[in-house]
Enzyme design. Structure first.
Site, PDB file in Angstrom:
ATOM      1  CB  SER A   6     -28.582 -37.605 -21.042  1.00 22.15           C
ATOM      2  OG  SER A   6     -28.270 -38.707 -20.201  1.00 22.15           O
ATOM      3  CG  HIS A  31     -24.686 -36.578 -22.730  1.00 19.17           C
ATOM      4  ND1 HIS A  31     -23.567 -35.773 -22.816  1.00 19.17           N
ATOM      5  CD2 HIS A  31     -24.786 -36.933 -21.421  1.00 19.17           C
ATOM      6  CE1 HIS A  31     -23.028 -35.635 -21.610  1.00 19.17           C
ATOM      7  NE2 HIS A  31     -23.749 -36.338 -20.740  1.00 19.17           N
ATOM      8  CG  ASP A  33     -24.780 -39.230 -18.673  1.00 22.55           C
ATOM      9  OD1 ASP A  33     -23.872 -38.375 -18.675  1.00 22.55           O
ATOM     10  OD2 ASP A  33     -25.973 -38.961 -18.895  1.00 22.55           O
ATOM     11  CG  MET A  35     -22.505 -42.367 -14.200  1.00 26.56           C
ATOM     12  SD  MET A  35     -23.933 -41.880 -13.230  1.00 26.56           S
ATOM     13  CE  MET A  35     -24.629 -40.599 -14.288  1.00 26.56           C
ATOM     14  CG  HIS A  64     -20.365 -36.835 -18.986  1.00 31.93           C
ATOM     15  ND1 HIS A  64     -21.452 -36.336 -18.300  1.00 31.93           N
ATOM     16  CD2 HIS A  64     -19.272 -36.462 -18.258  1.00 31.93           C
ATOM     17  CE1 HIS A  64     -21.053 -35.684 -17.226  1.00 31.93           C
ATOM     18  NE2 HIS A  64     -19.728 -35.760 -17.168  1.00 31.93           N
ATOM     19  CG  MET A  66     -19.734 -38.319 -14.857  1.00 32.91           C
ATOM     20  SD  MET A  66     -21.539 -38.251 -14.881  1.00 32.91           S
ATOM     21  CE  MET A  66     -21.830 -39.121 -16.421  1.00 32.91           C
ATOM     22  CG  MET A 135     -20.761 -31.887 -14.550  1.00 32.38           C
ATOM     23  SD  MET A 135     -21.759 -32.741 -15.782  1.00 32.38           S
ATOM     24  CE  MET A 135     -23.209 -33.227 -14.819  1.00 32.38           C
ATOM     25  CG  ASP A 173     -24.741 -33.350 -18.349  1.00 32.12           C
ATOM     26  OD1 ASP A 173     -25.963 -33.540 -18.228  1.00 32.12           O
ATOM     27  OD2 ASP A 173     -23.892 -34.268 -18.321  1.00 32.12           O
TER      28      ASP A 173
HETATM   29  C1  DX5 Z   1     -25.754 -36.480 -14.604  1.00 26.65           C
HETATM   30  C2  DX5 Z   1     -25.519 -36.840 -16.049  1.00 26.65           C
HETATM   31  C3  DX5 Z   1     -26.447 -36.135 -16.940  1.00 26.65           C
HETATM   32  C4  DX5 Z   1     -27.882 -36.513 -16.736  1.00 26.65           C
HETATM   33  C5  DX5 Z   1     -28.754 -35.402 -17.251  1.00 26.65           C
HETATM   34  O1  DX5 Z   1     -24.847 -37.105 -13.818  1.00 26.65           O
HETATM   35  O2  DX5 Z   1     -24.174 -36.499 -16.428  1.00 26.65           O
HETATM   36  O3  DX5 Z   1     -26.064 -36.252 -18.296  1.00 26.65           O
HETATM   37  O4  DX5 Z   1     -28.231 -37.717 -17.365  1.00 26.65           O
HETATM   38  O5  DX5 Z   1     -30.083 -35.657 -16.905  1.00 26.65           O
HETATM   39  P1  DX5 Z   1     -31.118 -34.480 -16.675  1.00 26.65           P
HETATM   40  O6  DX5 Z   1     -31.182 -33.698 -17.949  1.00 26.65           O
HETATM   41  O7  DX5 Z   1     -32.389 -35.203 -16.350  1.00 26.65           O
HETATM   42  O8  DX5 Z   1     -30.619 -33.638 -15.530  1.00 26.65           O
HETATM   43 ZN    ZN Z   2     -23.721 -36.337 -18.641  1.00 27.47          ZN
END
Ligand code: DX5
Ligand code: ZN
Length: 220
Positions: A6, A31, A33, A35, A64, A66, A135, A173
């Site tokens: 990620s 990956h 993320d 948000m 991903h 979110m 998750m 994840d």
């Molecule tokens: C959390 C994200 C993850 C996060 C994982 O909201 O969706 O992808 O970046 O990070 P680690 O591996 O540090 O938990």
């Molecule tokens: Zn993620």
């Protein structure tokens, strides 16, 4: 078995170099993320940065989302160069339609569950998804601890995938490191996201290599 680092934990002042480094280190996916400050408390990156990441790496982009109402942004993230787009069941009212929209772009469609959402929420979508993302932390931030009850859910989802007879990737994840990756794999996962587990240790090749060694012992 695939490792999907990620980039939320990468050094954003050197994002191109970080992407090259994980590619050389043996990463299978990147990956990403996304948000929105509503579905989760944090705000991260949008399609503009995904498009830059697309130009900087040859790896598939595992995006991903979110975000609330992800259906409003599927076209933009597809155009930006995503390979897989994953949406949360909790964030879209018309999950089937959203999944079809992703597939309509010729991309792999993923569906994700928050820790508090039961596996049963996937039942009606099993014929359509390409990837299920469980998750193992509450989404929003990297660096959180793996929630142990996720293992039971991973096992349940693995059974659902076997029963479907379809090829569906099972990604996990949150809180995954070399130290617990084998346990997560034993529960039935085959794609492993790791943010802080990869980027907090300078030698990415050593970490990803160690993760893959531990995964190969699970397969045997
Ligand atoms: C959390 C994200 C993850 C996060 C994982 O909201 O969706 O992808 O970046 O990070 P680690 O591996 O540090 O938990
Ligand atoms: Zn993620």
């Amino acid at each position: 078995m695939k490792i999907s680092p990620s980039i939320l934990s990468a050094d954003f002042t050197r994002l191109g170099e970080e992407l090259n480094a994980i590619e050389r280190a043996g990463a299978d996916y990147v990956h990403v993320d996304v948000m929105d400050g509503r579905f989760v408390p944090n705000i991260t990156i949008g399609p503009f940065v995904v498009e830059a990441i697309r130009r900087a790496t040859g790896l598939p982009l595992d995006v991903h989302l979110m975000i609330e109402e992800p259906e409003r942004y599927i076209d933009e993230f597809a155009r930006a160069g995503s390979s897989i787009i994953t949406v949360h069941v909790e964030a879209t009212r018309h999950l089937n339609k959203t999944v079809q929209a992703i597939k309509g772009h010729g991309l792999k469609a993923g569906v994700s569950l928050n820790p508090g959402t039961p596996a049963g929420a996937l039942e009606a979508i099993m014929d359509d998804v390409d990837l299920i993302l469980v998750m193992s932390v509450n989404p929003g931030f990297s660096g959180q601890g793996f929630i142990p009850s996720s293992l039971a859910k991973i096992r349940t989802v693995r059974e659902m995938i076997s029963a479907s007879g379809r090829r569906i990737e099972l990604e996990v994840d949150g809180g995954i490191k070399a130290g617990n990756i084998a346990e997560v794999a034993s529960a039935g996962a085959d794609v492993f996201v790791s943010g802080s587990g990869v980027f907090s240790i300078p030698d990415y090749a050593a970490t990803i290599g160690e993760m893959k060694r531990r995964l190969s012992s699970v397969k045997a």
